[in-house]
Design a protein around this motif. Structure first.
Motif, short mmCIF file in Angstrom:
data_model
loop_
_atom_site.label_atom_id
_atom_site.label_comp_id
_atom_site.label_asym_id
_atom_site.label_seq_id
_atom_site.Cartn_x
_atom_site.Cartn_y
_atom_site.Cartn_z
N GLN A 158 -3.68 21.18 -20.70
CA GLN A 158 -3.47 22.31 -21.62
C GLN A 158 -2.19 22.17 -22.44
O GLN A 158 -1.58 23.16 -22.83
CB GLN A 158 -3.47 23.62 -20.81
N HIS A 193 -19.25 26.96 -4.45
CA HIS A 193 -18.60 27.14 -5.75
C HIS A 193 -19.51 27.97 -6.67
O HIS A 193 -19.07 28.94 -7.28
CB HIS A 193 -18.34 25.75 -6.37
N PRO A 234 -12.53 34.32 -16.24
CA PRO A 234 -13.16 35.65 -16.32
C PRO A 234 -12.38 36.60 -17.24
O PRO A 234 -12.98 37.40 -17.95
CB PRO A 234 -13.15 36.15 -14.87
N GLU A 243 -9.71 25.99 -4.65
CA GLU A 243 -9.50 25.25 -5.89
C GLU A 243 -10.48 24.08 -5.96
O GLU A 243 -10.46 23.19 -5.10
CB GLU A 243 -8.05 24.74 -5.91
N PHE A 255 -21.29 27.37 -16.46
CA PHE A 255 -20.52 26.97 -15.28
C PHE A 255 -20.85 25.52 -14.95
O PHE A 255 -22.02 25.11 -14.95
CB PHE A 255 -20.91 27.89 -14.12
N1 LIG Z 1 -16.02 24.15 -13.39
C1 LIG Z 1 -15.90 24.73 -14.58
N2 LIG Z 1 -16.95 25.36 -15.14
C2 LIG Z 1 -16.84 25.98 -16.35
N3 LIG Z 1 -15.71 25.99 -17.06
C3 LIG Z 1 -14.63 25.36 -16.56
C4 LIG Z 1 -14.65 24.69 -15.31
N4 LIG Z 1 -13.43 24.18 -15.07
C5 LIG Z 1 -12.67 24.51 -16.14
N5 LIG Z 1 -13.38 25.22 -17.03
C6 LIG Z 1 -12.93 25.81 -18.31
O1 LIG Z 1 -11.74 25.15 -18.73
C7 LIG Z 1 -10.65 26.08 -18.73
C8 LIG Z 1 -9.37 25.41 -18.29
O2 LIG Z 1 -9.56 24.71 -17.10
P1 LIG Z 1 -8.62 24.81 -15.82
O3 LIG Z 1 -8.81 23.56 -15.06
O4 LIG Z 1 -7.26 25.24 -16.18
O5 LIG Z 1 -9.35 26.03 -15.13
P2 LIG Z 1 -9.21 26.55 -13.66
O6 LIG Z 1 -7.80 26.64 -13.28
O7 LIG Z 1 -10.16 25.77 -12.80
O8 LIG Z 1 -9.90 28.01 -13.76
P3 LIG Z 1 -9.54 29.29 -14.54
O9 LIG Z 1 -9.28 28.93 -15.95
O10 LIG Z 1 -10.76 30.13 -14.41
O11 LIG Z 1 -8.35 29.90 -13.87
C9 LIG Z 1 -11.10 27.19 -17.82
O12 LIG Z 1 -10.44 28.40 -18.12
C10 LIG Z 1 -12.56 27.27 -18.11
O13 LIG Z 1 -12.81 27.98 -19.29
#
Ligand SMILES: Nc1ncnc2c1ncn2[C@@H]1O[C@H](COP(=O)(O)OP(=O)(O)OP(=O)(O)O)[C@@H](O)[C@H]1O
Length: 497
Positions: free
Chosen positions: A299, A219, A194, A345, A211
């Motif tokens: 990442q 979720h 966000p 999570e 999403f």
């Molecule tokens: N279920 C999902 N739906 C849409 N985009 C996602 C999803 N999971 C991950 N992403 C995208 O991939 C990025 C990195 O994923 P990561 O797994 O670090 O996210 P997260 O920890 O689940 O959530 P956030 O980044 O919102 O803190 C996210 O910031 C988001 O942009």
């Protein structure tokens, strides 16, 4: 109450035509945003400021709400609440101006700039000089600098009315929404995504949302809530899409076919593949994610490069070098943190020993065993809803939005009316709505054509009795097209329904 909105400084250094274009966009964004709260708001753009006049009779609380909303519209540097007082002489003007401006000029270089309209016994230059010396006398640490002032004391005198600045609040800054194109933000409901989407909004990018549902209805409900919050607070002038893709099947297929250490990176590669498809369909050039270097194993630079390689659209990562704490602080400031705190999570896949530098050939080899028809099925099952609808309670069966009369119609931000009568009926008694775009699509063609209409607005169906339009709107809602309602011309038609 009248507000003066100062442009973000980066707008003021653009060329004349770009500045004018951005100012026009900002004025229209302000109008569209405030119109959702109240009718009768007037917005006038000039070279330096936008002047927003609220209806005189607004309750104080409503006025505060509108002022808050102005501080969150991208492109505005400062929100000045003004007050008009009666003033007939130079001395009276100084009595009002000096206490207001003394704190702002202390220790700084200033000049007075006066605008005067009407008959007075003094000129504008007299007024500027008189106020300048009164200010200097009250605040000896200040200096007059006509060429390069740090503070401009703006004074407007119209007849016997002097306009004073009652309060100054910082605006959001950035660029007016829409002037920098569109992007598709992947939002997952944690702290990061966000904030990433908000950074794009602030820079004037019309941001849609995507999403991937990994955790079922709970979720989805959580992510819808935070997305609606972002839309409502920072970008309500524009309507955008929220696309939800059921991804549990894809996760199951990854668990079946991909080795443990590669699952995280492959999940993200699957996400950006789908995101590229969704973006291509809607003609959106860029994707946005909340990735920040080294937060999780997907990442690392190596893994981010592997994710990029699977995407057909460039991926912007506005948070890439930010510390987690900085991101959380921003999330608190923009009030998205509380949603993230409540969200469990939903990882989708948890590797026991994830690769931080996944080898490209191993990823490709692993994906060769992945059944891509599962991904196709997820794309086909995606649903799209417009962001302004995210806060609505699910519609009861048989419920349709009904708008009565042109006045209520004019309050709606993005709406077209569709006259669904037969062409000869339309010709005989045309529907005259000069301020709203009107289409003519006879009822017998509507069900075919509705899905091809741009989904950036609401459509209200019109017919003589309101009965056929209601039936057609209900039928469209059954097909998932929820942005069709009914327009009724006047009270007489309402009683006949
Ligand atoms: N279920 C999902 N739906 C849409 N985009 C996602 C999803 N999971 C991950 N992403 C995208 O991939 C990025 C990195 O994923 P990561 O797994 O670090 O996210 P997260 O920890 O689940 O959530 P956030 O980044 O919102 O803190 C996210 O910031 C988001 O942009």
């Amino acid at each position: 109450m009248t507000y003066l909105l100062k442009l973000h400084p980066e707008i003021t250094i653009k060329s004349r035509s770009v500045r004018q274009h951005m100012t026009r966009c900002l004025a229209s964004n302000v109008r569209n945003t405030l119109r959702l709260l109240e009718s009768g708001v007037r917005v006038k753009a000039s070279w330096d400021v936008l002047r927003v006049s609220l209806p005189e009779t607004l309750p104080a609380e409503r006025e505060r709400e509108m002022e808050e909303s102005l501080t969150r519209i991208p492109g505005i540097h400062e929100v000045l609440a003004t007050q008009e007082v009666s003033c007939g002489s130079l001395d009276e003007a100084a009595e009002w101006i000096v206490p207001h401006w003394t704190p702002a000029i202390a220790g700084r270089r200033f000049r007075v700039r006066a605008k005067r309209r009407g008959e007075h016994a003094f000129s504008s230059v007299d007024l500027e000089r008189h106020l300048g010396s009164a200010l200097l006398a009250a605040e000896p640490s200040a200096r007059v600098d006509l060429k390069h002032p740090e503070v401009v004391v703006s004074v407007e005198l119209t007849g016997q009315r002097l306009q004073l600045i009652r309060s100054r609040r910082p605006g959001l800054g950035g660029y007016p929404l829409g002037v920098q194109g569109e992007a598709l933000a992947l939002v997952s409901g944690g702290f990061d995504s966000p904030v990433a989407a908000w950074r794009m909004l602030r820079r004037g990018i019309k941001t849609h949302y995507l999403f991937f549902n990994l955790g079922g209805p709970a979720h989805e409900a959580g992510v819808k809530e935070v997305t609606h919050h972002l839309w409502q607070r920072y970008s309500a002038s524009h309507n955008v899409d929220f696309t939800s893709v059921p991804f549990e099947g894809v996760v199951a297929e990854i668990l079946r076919s991909i080795p443990d250490g590669l699952m995280g990176v492959v999940l993200k590669r699957m996400m950006v593949r789908v995101a590229s498809r969704v973006a291509a369909r809607a003609n959106i050039p860029m994707l946005v994610t909340g990735d920040a270097i080294a937060q999780v194993s997907s990442q690392t630079l190596t893994n981010l490069a592997l994710i990029d390689a699977a995407s057909e659209r460039p991926i912007l990562r506005p948070l890439v070098t930010e510390d987690k704490q900085e991101i959380i602080d921003t999330a608190r400031r923009i009030d998205t943190a509380r949603f993230a705190e409540q969200m469990p999570e939903y990882c989708g896949v948890i590797s026991r020993r994830p690769h931080t530098r996944a080898p490209a050939d191993k990823v490709q080899a692993a994906e060769a065993g992945f059944d891509f028809s599962v991904l196709e099925a997820a794309v086909d099952a995606a649903t799209v809803i417009r962001a302004n609808r995210l806060g609505e309670k699910p519609r009861e069966p048989g419920e349709v939005t009904v708008v009565d009369g042109p006045a209520r119609l004019a309050e709606m931000p993005a709406v077209s009316v569709i006259d669904i009568r037969r062409p000869d009926e339309c010709e005989e008694a045309p529907l005259a709505l000069p301020d709203v775009p009107c289409l003519e699509i006879p009822f017998y063609e509507l069900q075919d054509q509705a899905q091809h209409l741009p989904a950036d607005r609401d459509y209200l169906l019109y017919c003589d009795q309101g009965v056929m339009s209601r039936m057609q709107a209900l039928h469209l809602a059954d097909r998932g097209l929820n942005h069709f309602g009914v327009y009724r011309r006047d009270d007489a038609t309402r009683t006949r329904l």
